[in-house]
Design an enzyme around this catalytic site. Sequence first.
Site, PDB file in Angstrom:
ATOM      1  N   ARG A  31     -15.796  33.798  46.861  1.00 54.51           N
ATOM      2  CA  ARG A  31     -15.584  32.958  45.672  1.00 54.51           C
ATOM      3  C   ARG A  31     -15.520  33.716  44.350  1.00 54.51           C
ATOM      4  O   ARG A  31     -15.308  33.108  43.304  1.00 54.51           O
ATOM      5  CB  ARG A  31     -16.650  31.860  45.565  1.00 54.51           C
ATOM      6  CG  ARG A  31     -16.695  30.890  46.713  1.00 54.51           C
ATOM      7  CD  ARG A  31     -17.280  29.558  46.303  1.00 54.51           C
ATOM      8  NE  ARG A  31     -18.576  29.708  45.650  1.00 54.51           N
ATOM      9  CZ  ARG A  31     -19.121  28.758  44.896  1.00 54.51           C
ATOM     10  NH1 ARG A  31     -18.497  27.619  44.696  1.00 54.51           N
ATOM     11  NH2 ARG A  31     -20.303  28.948  44.344  1.00 54.51           N
ATOM     12  N   ASP A  32     -15.722  35.038  44.351  1.00 51.98           N
ATOM     13  CA  ASP A  32     -15.695  35.772  43.083  1.00 51.98           C
ATOM     14  C   ASP A  32     -15.087  37.159  43.271  1.00 51.98           C
ATOM     15  O   ASP A  32     -15.620  38.161  42.775  1.00 51.98           O
ATOM     16  CB  ASP A  32     -17.108  35.880  42.509  1.00 51.98           C
ATOM     17  CG  ASP A  32     -17.119  36.297  41.040  1.00 51.98           C
ATOM     18  OD1 ASP A  32     -16.054  36.203  40.387  1.00 51.98           O
ATOM     19  OD2 ASP A  32     -18.181  36.724  40.553  1.00 51.98           O
ATOM     20  N   VAL A  33     -13.983  37.223  43.990  1.00 50.07           N
ATOM     21  CA  VAL A  33     -13.277  38.496  44.167  1.00 50.07           C
ATOM     22  C   VAL A  33     -12.573  38.826  42.855  1.00 50.07           C
ATOM     23  O   VAL A  33     -11.647  38.130  42.442  1.00 50.07           O
ATOM     24  CB  VAL A  33     -12.253  38.417  45.314  1.00 50.07           C
ATOM     25  CG1 VAL A  33     -11.508  39.742  45.451  1.00 50.07           C
ATOM     26  CG2 VAL A  33     -12.944  38.054  46.625  1.00 50.07           C
ATOM     27  N   ASN A  55     -16.250  43.200  40.679  1.00 50.06           N
ATOM     28  CA  ASN A  55     -16.990  43.200  41.943  1.00 50.06           C
ATOM     29  C   ASN A  55     -16.364  44.112  42.998  1.00 50.06           C
ATOM     30  O   ASN A  55     -16.685  43.999  44.182  1.00 50.06           O
ATOM     31  CB  ASN A  55     -17.104  41.779  42.480  1.00 50.06           C
ATOM     32  CG  ASN A  55     -18.034  40.932  41.645  1.00 50.06           C
ATOM     33  OD1 ASN A  55     -18.969  41.439  41.032  1.00 50.06           O
ATOM     34  ND2 ASN A  55     -17.773  39.630  41.595  1.00 50.06           N
TER      35      ASN A  55
END
Length: 241
Positions: A58-60, A64
Amino acid sequence: MEHIHGRDLTRTVRRLRSQGLGVPVEVAVYIAAGIARGLAYAHSRTGPTGEVLHIVHRDVSPHNVLLSFQGEVKLVDFGIARLVGDDEPEGDGPGGGKFAYMSPEQASGEAIDRRSDLFSCGIVLYELLVNHRLFQSSDPAEKLRLVKEAAVPDPRKERPELPERLWEILQKVLARDPDDRYASADLLEEDLRALLFEQGSRIDDAALSAWVRELFADELGPDPTAVPLRNLARDLTRLDG
């Protein structure tokens, strides 16, 4: 958590821009393939009884993604990861993550699966190639609208040297409809690595390591996790004795 001796992708891109440079095409594709490999691992994780957990990151996003000085590509920060079907977002609002790297369905607050992460990976690759945001606006509401619309311009207008096959891959991974995207991260990785082979690229971890080390040569210090080999050898000698 594992300590990664390197730099995140956001910092890497900023360093390049400060020098008036961009990410070489083969490096961008290699990094994206590494992200896809990390996603494939996460997406295929199983529970105690062998059932697939269906983890969605959900946060590529560049922040990150870490590039180690050893040439590894690491996807980190699963802090807002979810299992498909568990605590699905409701309503019209987006669920977690950064607007600029969301899939259209995530931005709309709809149910998501692993194909949402693939869309985010595609955004990262696209931006590495064109050296600017795909969905950008100073107004958060407008940025969210752009993400939901998911209109992706041909990057060859800015970089004519990009191969047709790469544009085909981008179109597939950045398809607005999840059903039109790659079904899994390993299929995306396979196509990206096949492209590198077709283009005659010889990039590998060693080449990526050399590239990152050269870019951050002024900051490159000793690995804080490195084992003092002399002391280790001394301890082993004592154990043998």
